[in-house]
Design an enzyme around this catalytic site. Structure first.
Site, PDB file in Angstrom:
ATOM      1  N   ASP A 130       0.820  -1.207   0.000  1.00 45.81           N
ATOM      2  CA  ASP A 130       0.000   0.000   0.000  1.00 45.81           C
ATOM      3  C   ASP A 130       0.853   1.256   0.000  1.00 45.81           C
ATOM      4  O   ASP A 130       2.031   1.259   0.366  1.00 45.81           O
ATOM      5  CB  ASP A 130      -0.971   0.007   1.175  1.00 45.81           C
ATOM      6  CG  ASP A 130      -0.280  -0.016   2.533  1.00 45.81           C
ATOM      7  OD1 ASP A 130       0.754  -0.700   2.654  1.00 45.81           O
ATOM      8  OD2 ASP A 130      -0.774   0.643   3.475  1.00 45.81           O
TER       9      ASP A 130
ATOM     10  N   GLU B 257       0.024  -1.086   5.668  1.00 48.09           N
ATOM     11  CA  GLU B 257       1.138  -0.628   6.502  1.00 48.09           C
ATOM     12  C   GLU B 257       1.021   0.852   6.814  1.00 48.09           C
ATOM     13  O   GLU B 257       1.495   1.308   7.855  1.00 48.09           O
ATOM     14  CB  GLU B 257       2.462  -0.908   5.789  1.00 48.09           C
ATOM     15  CG  GLU B 257       3.706  -0.716   6.663  1.00 48.09           C
ATOM     16  CD  GLU B 257       4.264   0.703   6.635  1.00 48.09           C
ATOM     17  OE1 GLU B 257       5.164   1.007   7.455  1.00 48.09           O
ATOM     18  OE2 GLU B 257       3.823   1.525   5.790  1.00 48.09           O
TER      19      GLU B 257
END
Length: 368
Positions: free
Chosen positions: A78, A142
């Site tokens: 991400d 994350e």
């Protein structure tokens, strides 16, 4: 999960810098990692030397060669959002440029951390017979609250998939090994008084004024530099936000300050909390966020050989990263990846092609 028409195809035989650009072109802002996770899974399932597992939008691929050591290479899929010209949030395609005598890739995630993910993917394709068994982890969420982390979810659901002797998190480090990481915690100290009209302030008790003692303690505080396994970790204790008051004519009865403590990996989370209590013995502490530090594990044979392969003096990691999750699971870990961490989340985020290739060469040498 099989690829479909909406799943972009990834060619893992590409040059790792070219693959970085291809990954940047697949939007994967936190909460929207599924298309990229699908593409990663589909590409890895085409490799017969790997076993592949999927947990949500986290993909784990492993060699099963029975080697004496197992290492983890981990990276998150991400990215943070990027403002666009119309004020909405979204990704932008990668832009390739020539700057001086170097080629560079601009775009969201180039540094944090699709350059590192590209290196993982190319290695997963190339290393059919690595000297150590390798677990490749590509995880979601994350860049958001830690309780949403795909890495944390796999550690809860299938911890056996992440068992290893050593781990490398491909966060941007400018190609230098950064061992372990500082721990971090946020806490709030609230002071209380008595409200009154400011025209009759002697009737009240100003809660904001009582924060002066807390702020003076913070201003006097001398942070330590702590040496752990040969690396010097700098600590810090700082006010990060303050508030209080009701109106322009009211003596406030409540005020608060939020404080961030960055602590070296010589301390456990509990020891760090005790240090905070001893620093503010007269005040109640409201804990808001607690993340343990991670020791670098540079005394492990795999780590020493990795440092030799990189060929640079290791440095400490001052910020918190997911190496701490591995450390808590008993797996010593370091950060090592292409790109400048100071460029992460910036509008001109970029990574140089040769930095991605250098990271790939170092890991390939270490594992083959």
């Amino acid at each position: 999960m099989a690829a479909d028409q909406q799943t972009p195809a990834l060619d893992l035989t590409m040059d790792p810098a070219d693959l970085t650009a291809a990954l940047v072109d697949v939007e994967s802002v936190s909460d929207h990692e599924t298309p990229l996770a699908d593409a990663v899974e589909a590409a890895l399932r085409r490799l017969p030397h790997l076993s592949v597992h999927r947990d949500g939008d986290t993909v784990v691929a492993r060699t099963e060669l029975g080697r004496r050591e197992r290492v983890v290479l981990a990276g998150h899929l991400d990215t943070v959002p990027l403002p666009t010209v119309d004020g909405s949030l979204g990704a932008v395609p990668a832009v390739r440029r020539r700057e001086g005598d170097r080629d560079v890739i601009y775009g969201r995630g180039t540094t944090d951390m699709k350059g590192g993910v590209a290196v993982q993917l190319v290695l997963a394709q190339q290393l059919r017979e690595p000297t150590r068994d390798v677990t490749y982890v590509f995880y979601d969420h994350e860049e958001v609250a830690s309780d949403a982390s795909g890495l944390g979810r796999v550690m809860r659901n299938s911890p056996e998939l992440l068992e290893a002797d050593f781990a490398v998190l491909l966060e941007p480090t400018n190609g230098t090994v950064e061992g372990g990481c500082n721990g971090t915690m946020r806490f709030r100290i609230t002071t209380h008084g008595k409200a009154s009209h400011s025209g009759r302030s002697w009737i009240g008790d100003n809660a904001i004024h009582k924060q002066a003692e807390v702020l003076a303690t913070l201003a006097r505080y001398e942070p330590r530099t702590v040496t752990v396994e040969g690396l010097d970790y700098r600590e810090g204790l700082n006010a990060i936000r303050i508030g209080g008051g009701v109106a322009g004519n009211v003596i406030p009865d409540t005020a608060w300050v939020d404080v961030n403590y960055r602590f070296a990996p010589d301390k456990s989370l509990e020891q760090a909390q005790q240090h905070v209590r001893e620093t503010f013995p007269e005040h109640a502490i409201e804990w808001q966020d607690l993340s343990a530090a991670a020791r670098p594990g540079l005394d492990r044979p795999a780590a020493a050989q990795f440092v030799a392969a990189v060929g640079q003096q290791p440095m400490p990691k001052y910020g918190w990263t997911d190496v701490a999750r591995f450390s808590q699971a008993g797996v010593p870990a370091v950060n090592f990846g292409p790109g400048d961490a100071l460029l992460a989340h910036t509008d001109d985020e970029h990574v140089f092609d040769d930095a991605v290739r250098a990271c790939h060469r170092a890991l390939s040498q270490w594992l083959s």
